[in-house]
Scaffold this active site. Sequence first.
Site, short mmCIF file in Angstrom:
data_model
loop_
_atom_site.label_atom_id
_atom_site.label_comp_id
_atom_site.label_asym_id
_atom_site.label_seq_id
_atom_site.Cartn_x
_atom_site.Cartn_y
_atom_site.Cartn_z
N ASP A 1 55.57 -33.71 10.88
CA ASP A 1 55.96 -33.39 9.50
C ASP A 1 55.56 -31.96 9.15
O ASP A 1 56.36 -31.19 8.58
CB ASP A 1 55.30 -34.38 8.55
CG ASP A 1 55.80 -34.27 7.12
OD1 ASP A 1 56.92 -33.75 6.91
OD2 ASP A 1 55.07 -34.68 6.21
N HIS B 1 58.78 -41.83 7.20
CA HIS B 1 57.59 -41.33 6.51
C HIS B 1 57.82 -40.98 5.04
O HIS B 1 56.87 -40.94 4.26
CB HIS B 1 57.00 -40.13 7.26
CG HIS B 1 57.65 -38.81 6.96
ND1 HIS B 1 58.88 -38.46 7.45
CD2 HIS B 1 57.24 -37.75 6.20
CE1 HIS B 1 59.20 -37.26 7.02
NE2 HIS B 1 58.23 -36.79 6.26
N ASP B 2 59.06 -40.77 4.63
CA ASP B 2 59.34 -40.38 3.24
C ASP B 2 60.14 -41.43 2.46
O ASP B 2 60.53 -41.15 1.32
CB ASP B 2 60.12 -39.06 3.21
CG ASP B 2 59.21 -37.84 3.18
OD1 ASP B 2 57.99 -38.01 2.98
OD2 ASP B 2 59.71 -36.72 3.37
N HIS C 1 65.59 -33.70 6.55
CA HIS C 1 64.20 -33.36 6.86
C HIS C 1 63.59 -34.42 7.78
O HIS C 1 62.93 -34.09 8.77
CB HIS C 1 63.39 -33.26 5.56
CG HIS C 1 61.91 -33.32 5.77
ND1 HIS C 1 61.19 -32.32 6.39
CD2 HIS C 1 61.00 -34.30 5.46
CE1 HIS C 1 59.91 -32.66 6.45
NE2 HIS C 1 59.77 -33.86 5.90
N ARG D 1 69.95 -57.66 -20.73
CA ARG D 1 70.86 -56.77 -20.00
C ARG D 1 70.09 -55.81 -19.09
O ARG D 1 70.58 -55.43 -18.02
CB ARG D 1 71.74 -56.02 -20.98
CG ARG D 1 72.90 -56.91 -21.47
CD ARG D 1 73.44 -56.52 -22.83
NE ARG D 1 74.55 -57.41 -23.19
CZ ARG D 1 74.38 -58.67 -23.62
NH1 ARG D 1 73.17 -59.18 -23.75
NH2 ARG D 1 75.44 -59.41 -23.92
#
Length: 455
Positions: A230, A101-102, A62, A393
């Site tokens: 977008d 952008h993502d 995308h 841990r």
Amino acid sequence: MLHYPHLLQSERYYPEESASLLAATELDRTRIVQSAPVRRLQQKTQVFPLDVKASVRSRLTHSLEVQQAGRQIIFAIREMNVSDWPEQVVSNLVEMSCLLHDVGNPPFGHFGEAVLREWLHDELDSLFAAALATSASEQWQKVLAPDLCCFDGNAQSLRLVHSLQRLNLTLSQLACIIKYPRVIDESVIATDSKIGVFISERHLIERIRDVLHLPAGVRHPLVFIMEAADDISYSIADVDDAVDRHLLTVDEVLRFLLDHVDEATKAYVQPLLDDALQNEQGFFPRFRYLLTNDWVQLAAESYREHRNDILAGRFVGHLLECEHPAITVLNSLKQLARQSIFGQAEVESLELSGYAAMRGVLLTYSELLALPATTFRQLLTGEGQLRHQHALRLCHRLSRRHVTAYLKATETPDIFFLRPAEQEWYYRVRLLLDFISGMTDTYVLEEYRLLNGWV
């Protein structure tokens, strides 16, 4: 008034050897394309979580499509002769903002954002009380806690590339990925109510504003182009993927488009549909190509029309809000996606798995947030006591890069924070959010299985 000679700068947050503006943006391009956050996009959700089909879009594919749309818009603006900017520099900035952008989106995309915000609203107060054993300050209640609870992928993108990965991009490149140029404690007019910059990056946005001459609350003009790219990419891509997954048929798409638009739009879209149906490449590749050409042109024309308002900092809309049949089609495709994809049993089943995994991982790791600061610091340095073996841990599983960012942010008192203990805990919560939001869809599921002894 904004001016591109101010907005396009080679300066970086951390000093480096000087370079020309073009060379600086080319170096940005190299650092971004080769970065781990971009690589992780290949295993993050676009629409269909955990999908193994190569033809269905991931966040990476995308983002590559958004990058190309941004490049096309820049070229269309050039053909109009309305900007005197250095074209290759601007193309680099826009394309890389599209690719980035993502990157701050958590596992399972916007659904994952909602899960994180819900968990923070539910659990933050009790964890604060356990760790600090005192009442919260007014600053915590009104500024710091809301900043954490409003987790947003856009703000996380900026934090990720700057504070965590320390890519040291140009300030212009960083400005181009800030969709909502607002920190939560600022009383400024923003594009909407979203927070685009966390308090943890407030020094960065102050520097960006100072160097680029950007007033508070005002976007870099190139952000509008990234946002339009977008919109262009996902509006039809989501429907394309739904057809690929047999949630929709091409006939249903055609019927929806023709039944939900006015006569002018029908007259516009019918020839495009006829052309696409007859094309040897297939319906969606051709339909997407024809629509994208028009959307790109409209975005460029909208930029030209609103250029003065954009540079004056007055424009708060979107480039693709104009009156045109192609925009009606774009909005109809978004509506079709909402009605026919989101809410489907297949998608919701995958999201339920994601919800259980994210809440489960957050629950387990929240043990680290309930510890006193001195105990947590000892665990990070390997000095845990026997009664903290489980927490020790968990600390070992944290990203070293994220731990380094936490240590750096807490090593000296920051006068912004009225209580040093709240400064430490704010960044400890950020550490957990950085760790979990950076996971891919498959990673968070694997971590959940491991923590529950299912491996």
